[in-house]
Design an enzyme around this catalytic site. Structure first.
Site, PDB file in Angstrom:
ATOM      1  CG  ASP A   1      -2.985  -3.964   6.006  1.00  8.79           C
ATOM      2  OD1 ASP A   1      -3.635  -4.896   5.913  1.00  8.79           O
ATOM      3  OD2 ASP A   1      -1.844  -3.174   6.244  1.00  8.79           O
TER       4      ASP A   1
ATOM      5  CB  SER B   1      11.113  -3.414  -0.913  1.00  3.62           C
ATOM      6  OG  SER B   1      11.139  -2.070  -0.863  1.00  3.62           O
TER       7      SER B   1
ATOM      8  CE  LYS C   1      15.252  -5.153   1.114  1.00  3.62           C
ATOM      9  NZ  LYS C   1      15.336  -4.114   1.654  1.00  3.62           N
TER      10      LYS C   1
END
Length: 205
Positions: free
Chosen positions: A118, A107, A132
């Site tokens: 990223d 999460s 999740k």
């Protein structure tokens, strides 16, 4: 939030974040200031076995490192994407970072790890995260109970859907379940994932 300079020669800092609560961001900033004052040149951010917590805390932490990109996208059932943008203000100057992750990182941990990776701000070391990728909303009911409705999925900063898939590390370092437990309890004599993180950072300094 545990913070120390773990390699005094290379001045590599280590911060362990065990969950994401309303206090996490303040604690992290305090820890980073402490390590900056000690001359930190690189950072290991340990999110192993961090089950997550509030979305807000994850966004605050990611925003500390990410300058000009979405921290994540929320996506509804129709596929509409709502980006949560980082604010350029207050972003830390870049330094080499390794984020440690494992199957217990879920999460909010995945949001932070995804945002840093990223945007080419960090190398991920360890094993694949839990996966999740759903945001749950709580609706309190009059009798004091609460109804949880899973409404929106989220995508990481680079637009990756991690639900059920998790985030794969850039460098996989497997440990046995026994070793993983010892690391979690702080009893490991040797932490292969952490050693790999230090090795990666030394080559970047």
């Amino acid at each position: 939030t545990e913070a120390e300079i773990i390699d005094t020669q290379a001045q590599i800092g280590y911060i362990q974040v065990t969950n994401f609560s309303e206090r996490t961001y303040t604690e992290l900033v305090t820890a980073l200031e402490k390590l900056d004052n000690l001359g930190m040149q690189a950072l290991v951010l340990d999110l192993r076995n961090n089950p997550g917590g509030t979305l807000n805390a994850a966004l605050q932490v990611a925003d500390e490192f990410v300058e000009n990109a979405p921290l994540l996208y929320l996506e509804d059932k129709e596929g509409n994407r709502l980006p949560f943008m980082a604010s350029a203000e207050g972003t830390r100057p870049q330094m080499p970072i390794v984020v440690l992750i494992n199957g217990g990182s879920a999460s909010a941990s995945e949001i932070v790890a995804g945002a840093l990776r990223d945007n080419d701000l960090a190398t991920l070391v360890g094993t694949t995260t839990f996966g999740k990728g759903l945001v749950q909303s709580l609706y309190p009911l009059r009798d004091g109970s609460a109804l949880t409705i899973t409404e929106q999925g989220y995508l990481t900063s680079g637009g990756h859907d991690i639900n059920g898939a998790g985030i794969s590390p850039d460098i996989v370092v497997e440990v046995t379940p026994e070793e993983e437990e010892a690391i979690y309890l702080g009893e490991a004599e040797y932490d292969a994932q952490l050693e790999k993180a230090l090795e990666v950072l030394r080559t970047q300094l």
